[in-house]
Design a protein around this motif. Sequence first.
Motif, PDB file in Angstrom:
ATOM      1  N   LEU A 174      -7.771   2.019   0.083  1.00  0.00           N
ATOM      2  CA  LEU A 174      -8.383   1.072  -0.839  1.00  0.00           C
ATOM      3  C   LEU A 174      -9.723   0.618  -0.274  1.00  0.00           C
ATOM      4  O   LEU A 174      -9.919   0.535   0.941  1.00  0.00           O
ATOM      5  N   HIS A 218      -1.845   6.389  -5.559  1.00  0.00           N
ATOM      6  CA  HIS A 218      -2.711   7.321  -4.818  1.00  0.00           C
ATOM      7  C   HIS A 218      -2.784   6.877  -3.359  1.00  0.00           C
ATOM      8  O   HIS A 218      -3.871   6.674  -2.802  1.00  0.00           O
ATOM      9  N   SER A 219      -1.641   6.751  -2.732  1.00  0.00           N
ATOM     10  CA  SER A 219      -1.563   6.179  -1.388  1.00  0.00           C
ATOM     11  C   SER A 219      -2.192   7.068  -0.317  1.00  0.00           C
ATOM     12  O   SER A 219      -2.405   6.616   0.808  1.00  0.00           O
ATOM     13  N   TYR A 275      -9.911   2.083  -5.278  1.00  0.00           N
ATOM     14  CA  TYR A 275      -9.717   3.135  -4.284  1.00  0.00           C
ATOM     15  C   TYR A 275     -11.048   3.548  -3.657  1.00  0.00           C
ATOM     16  O   TYR A 275     -12.097   3.534  -4.310  1.00  0.00           O
ATOM     17  N   ASP A 276     -10.998   3.963  -2.405  1.00  0.00           N
ATOM     18  CA  ASP A 276     -12.156   4.528  -1.721  1.00  0.00           C
ATOM     19  C   ASP A 276     -12.056   6.047  -1.805  1.00  0.00           C
ATOM     20  O   ASP A 276     -11.275   6.673  -1.088  1.00  0.00           O
ATOM     21  N   SER A 335     -12.405   1.980  -9.742  1.00  0.00           N
ATOM     22  CA  SER A 335     -11.108   1.509  -9.269  1.00  0.00           C
ATOM     23  C   SER A 335     -11.253   0.911  -7.871  1.00  0.00           C
ATOM     24  O   SER A 335     -12.302   1.034  -7.229  1.00  0.00           O
ATOM     25  N   GLU A 393       0.817  -1.215   0.000  1.00  0.00           N
ATOM     26  CA  GLU A 393       0.000   0.000   0.000  1.00  0.00           C
ATOM     27  C   GLU A 393       0.853   1.268   0.000  1.00  0.00           C
ATOM     28  O   GLU A 393       0.461   2.281  -0.568  1.00  0.00           O
TER      29      GLU A 393
END
Length: 285
Positions: A140, A135-136, A235-236, A233, A130
Amino acid sequence: MEVLSEREWRGRASAHRDRVGAWIEPHLRRGREQVAHPVEDFLFTYYTFRPGRLLRWHPGAEVILAGASSYGANYRDCAEGAVLDLELVLPQRTAAISWTRELLAATASRPPYLGCFGMHEWAMVYRTPEVEIRHSSFPLRLSPERIEEIVDQRGVRCGHFDAFRFFTPPARPLNVIQPTRERQRELEQPGCLHANMDLYKWAYKLSPLIGSELVADCFALARDIRIVDMRASPYDLSALGYRPIQVETAEGRAEYATAQRAFTERSAPLRRRLLQECDRLLALT
């Protein structure tokens, strides 16, 4: 040549600045505040057209701006006003215009494929710690283990090279297509979200030889597609107000395919307009 009255071209230039400024100003403000936005910043970081260039209005080739003088780089003054200097601009662009025309025509000639379900974004985080994810700063939606399981189960079918090159090394062999830059004209198809976003790239690469309204139309399409792309995606992005499209479910895949079909239909007239502009410019050579 077409001649635009001073009132007309100034009005169009002002309308363009107002339209584009609404997209540019939030991006510039975030830059000053050092706040990242993984959806909208993409349009100014992945794509290389600087905000100032997007903001500047051009009428396109063979259009005289009545009453204008010293309009800017690549323009020359004439008896009626100012006009783009094609002898200066066009020769150095001819090869690129021909290549772009061939790509657009090849893409338009194929039926859309709507079965990828946005798994390219999942392949970009597949088996990646992660802390190394692009886009850390955003979490997620699922655990890395669950993401890996879904990619393994569903597989990946992405024919767009500029998406594929961002796949993690373990994800690349899972793609049933192995796109390369050399195969781009062979593989791109009109159902691909990234191919339709790239209409913006082909438009700005033709600037200032085409009207800025067409460039802005392609930007607007790319912006809307990018939203769907990231909603699907892993991602959240709920903190930014984006409801996820859960492509790991049958309902989410149906929602994604519906959006993909709508973008296919919306992109078709823009692709045709770009093709027409390529043909017009090549005829001028």
